[in-house]
Design a protein around this motif. Structure first.
Motif, short mmCIF file in Angstrom:
data_model
loop_
_atom_site.label_atom_id
_atom_site.label_comp_id
_atom_site.label_asym_id
_atom_site.label_seq_id
_atom_site.Cartn_x
_atom_site.Cartn_y
_atom_site.Cartn_z
N PHE A 120 0.82 -1.22 0.00
CA PHE A 120 0.00 0.00 0.00
C PHE A 120 0.85 1.27 0.00
CE2 PHE A 120 -3.00 -3.11 1.69
CZ PHE A 120 -4.18 -2.76 1.06
N SER B 21 -11.29 4.44 0.36
CA SER B 21 -10.25 4.66 -0.64
C SER B 21 -9.29 3.47 -0.71
CB SER B 21 -9.48 5.94 -0.30
OG SER B 21 -8.45 6.18 -1.23
N LEU B 22 -8.95 2.92 0.46
CA LEU B 22 -8.03 1.79 0.49
C LEU B 22 -8.68 0.52 -0.07
CD1 LEU B 22 -6.43 2.39 4.01
CD2 LEU B 22 -5.35 2.72 1.78
N PHE C 213 -8.51 0.75 -3.83
CA PHE C 213 -7.14 0.45 -4.28
C PHE C 213 -6.86 -1.04 -4.20
CE2 PHE C 213 -2.65 -0.25 -3.25
CZ PHE C 213 -2.05 0.36 -4.33
N TYR D 16 2.52 3.03 -2.19
CA TYR D 16 2.22 4.05 -3.22
C TYR D 16 0.93 4.78 -2.88
CZ TYR D 16 0.59 6.03 -7.63
OH TYR D 16 0.10 6.88 -8.58
N LYS D 17 -0.09 4.03 -2.47
CA LYS D 17 -1.38 4.63 -2.17
C LYS D 17 -1.29 5.55 -0.95
CE LYS D 17 -5.82 5.26 -2.64
NZ LYS D 17 -6.34 6.07 -3.76
#
Length: 214
Positions: free
Chosen positions: A184, A208-209, A212, A186-187
């Motif tokens: 994770f 949001s996660l 992704f 990059y996110k």
């Protein structure tokens, strides 16, 4: 119905949640909401307490006042207490009921259950300390999903809230971002650059996660 079955099926607006001895933190929050929905003043009866009205006999000694002699205000306050006490009585299993069966005051019944499950102030603080350690050590596992991690995080937050200490939203968001595995990275960087972490909501972050992750 077992406590786990009840959790799976959800609650009811006409029936209080059931305390079976293993789900107190969940029950406490749900029962508070249930009583407040019945009547805000019923919840106030738990906060303030209620005592059987008294009067004086011929010798000036305080004695219980006969119900037929209660004033309108005394009737009203007794009714608020009765609503709260009835909700509590109907929201516990037979083992929990034995602890409070002789109570006439909803406040007294509530506090007996509270001390019975949370302990004294010293015990409560000890539990909060253990929760703090769990919170600090919490990390998302490589094979874990965002939803599973969110559930574990919320369990700690709810237990802390039930013990009288609410974990700030910003702290939960920050903890989540620091606890994610490398996949994770990059996110997390993108979120930190694009959003104000101090004002971000936890459900917004988790959504949001999840996107992704998918």
């Amino acid at each position: 119905m077992s406590g786990m079955d009840f959790l799976k099926e959800g609650g009811s607006v006409v029936r209080p949640p059931l305390l079976d001895g293993s789900n107190y933190s969940y029950w406490k929050a749900r029962m508070k909401a249930f009583i407040k929905a019945q009547d805000e003043k019923a919840w106030r009866a738990i906060l303030i307490g209620w005592k059987h009205p008294e009067t004086k006999d011929a010798e000036g000694k305080e004695i219980p006042k006969p119900e037929e002699s209660w004033s309108t205000d005394e009737d009203r306050l007794a009714n608020y207490n009765s609503r709260a006490l009835n909700a509590i009585f109907n929201g516990v299993d037979v083992h929990q009921f034995k602890m409070i069966s002789t109570c006439e005051s909803a406040k007294e019944a509530w506090e007996i259950l509270e001390v019975g499950h949370e302990g004294t102030t010293a015990v409560r603080q000890s539990k909060l300390n253990m929760l703090t350690t769990r919170f600090e050590n919490l990390r998302m596992h490589e094979i874990e999903t965002i939803s599973e991690f969110n559930s574990r995080l919320c369990d700690i937050a709810n237990e802390s809230f039930a013990l009288g200490e609410k974990i700030p939203e910003a702290k939960l968001v920050s903890k989540t971002l620091r606890s994610l595995p490398q996949r994770f990275a990059y996110k997390v960087t993108a979120i930190e650059e694009a959003k104000n972490i101090e004002t971000m909501r936890l459900d917004e972050l988790m959504g949001s996660l999840r996107t992704f992750e998918m």
